[in-house]
Design a protein around this motif. Structure first.
Motif, PDB file in Angstrom:
ATOM      1  N   SER A   3      30.832  -8.466 -77.476  1.00  0.00           N
ATOM      2  CA  SER A   3      31.117  -9.471 -78.500  1.00  0.00           C
ATOM      3  C   SER A   3      32.198 -10.442 -78.040  1.00  0.00           C
ATOM      4  CB  SER A   3      31.520  -8.799 -79.814  1.00  0.00           C
ATOM      5  OG  SER A   3      32.702  -8.048 -79.644  1.00  0.00           O
ATOM      6  N   ILE A   6      30.428 -13.044 -76.040  1.00  0.00           N
ATOM      7  CA  ILE A   6      29.668 -13.909 -76.934  1.00  0.00           C
ATOM      8  C   ILE A   6      30.582 -14.888 -77.663  1.00  0.00           C
ATOM      9  CG2 ILE A   6      28.210 -13.945 -79.006  1.00  0.00           C
ATOM     10  CD1 ILE A   6      27.135 -11.172 -78.022  1.00  0.00           C
ATOM     11  N   ARG A   7      31.710 -14.419 -78.145  1.00  0.00           N
ATOM     12  CA  ARG A   7      32.633 -15.275 -78.907  1.00  0.00           C
ATOM     13  C   ARG A   7      33.368 -16.284 -78.043  1.00  0.00           C
ATOM     14  NH1 ARG A   7      34.248 -10.408 -81.367  1.00  0.00           N
ATOM     15  NH2 ARG A   7      36.194 -10.524 -80.217  1.00  0.00           N
ATOM     16  N   SER A  23      16.652 -18.560 -75.442  1.00  0.00           N
ATOM     17  CA  SER A  23      17.773 -17.730 -75.015  1.00  0.00           C
ATOM     18  C   SER A  23      18.756 -18.529 -74.168  1.00  0.00           C
ATOM     19  CB  SER A  23      17.277 -16.501 -74.255  1.00  0.00           C
ATOM     20  OG  SER A  23      16.589 -16.866 -73.090  1.00  0.00           O
ATOM     21  N   MET A  26      25.168 -16.473 -70.874  1.00  0.00           N
ATOM     22  CA  MET A  26      26.583 -16.756 -71.098  1.00  0.00           C
ATOM     23  C   MET A  26      27.431 -16.050 -70.041  1.00  0.00           C
ATOM     24  SD  MET A  26      26.973 -16.639 -75.195  1.00  0.00           S
ATOM     25  CE  MET A  26      28.516 -17.523 -75.046  1.00  0.00           C
ATOM     26  N   VAL A  37      25.915 -12.315 -70.144  1.00  0.00           N
ATOM     27  CA  VAL A  37      25.181 -11.800 -71.298  1.00  0.00           C
ATOM     28  C   VAL A  37      24.059 -12.781 -71.596  1.00  0.00           C
ATOM     29  CG1 VAL A  37      25.286 -11.238 -73.757  1.00  0.00           C
ATOM     30  CG2 VAL A  37      27.193 -10.624 -72.267  1.00  0.00           C
ATOM     31  N   LEU A  39      21.456 -13.914 -74.358  1.00  0.00           N
ATOM     32  CA  LEU A  39      21.253 -13.816 -75.800  1.00  0.00           C
ATOM     33  C   LEU A  39      19.971 -14.503 -76.202  1.00  0.00           C
ATOM     34  CD1 LEU A  39      24.734 -14.826 -77.243  1.00  0.00           C
ATOM     35  CD2 LEU A  39      23.742 -12.550 -77.170  1.00  0.00           C
ATOM     36  N   LEU A  46      20.865 -12.905 -83.695  1.00  0.00           N
ATOM     37  CA  LEU A  46      21.014 -12.957 -82.234  1.00  0.00           C
ATOM     38  C   LEU A  46      20.497 -11.652 -81.653  1.00  0.00           C
ATOM     39  CD1 LEU A  46      24.677 -14.240 -81.776  1.00  0.00           C
ATOM     40  CD2 LEU A  46      22.575 -15.548 -81.531  1.00  0.00           C
ATOM     41  N   VAL A  48      20.890  -9.385 -78.150  1.00  0.00           N
ATOM     42  CA  VAL A  48      21.474  -9.175 -76.833  1.00  0.00           C
ATOM     43  C   VAL A  48      20.356  -8.629 -75.964  1.00  0.00           C
ATOM     44  CG1 VAL A  48      23.176  -7.943 -75.465  1.00  0.00           C
ATOM     45  CG2 VAL A  48      23.778  -8.777 -77.752  1.00  0.00           C
TER      46      VAL A  48
END
Length: 69
Positions: A3, A6-7, A23, A26, A37, A39, A46, A48
């Protein structure tokens, strides 16, 4: 920990034609370690798809994919 990538990570590749959802790849860092990652960006959630550490065999650096010869 994913996470955090992602953030705070950055999109380094986009795949708008992926199915069932577009997709994105990242890149983010946890401490000093880079992570990739992938996504799936669906309309209501979302997904993963994968999470991994970039390796020298496939990447020249954490943002640049090696060209296939």
């Amino acid at each position: 920990m994913i996470s955090l990538v992602i953030r705070s990570g950055e999109v380094i590749e986009s795949y708008p034609d992926d199915e069932p959802c577009p997709s994105r790849l990242m890149l983010g860092f946890i401490g000093d370690r880079p992570y990739h990652v992938v996504l799936g960006i669906c309309t209501d959630h979302l997904r993963v798809i994968t999470a991994s550490m970039p390796d020298d065999e496939h990447w020249t650096d954490t943002r640049t994919r090696r060209k296939r010869e």
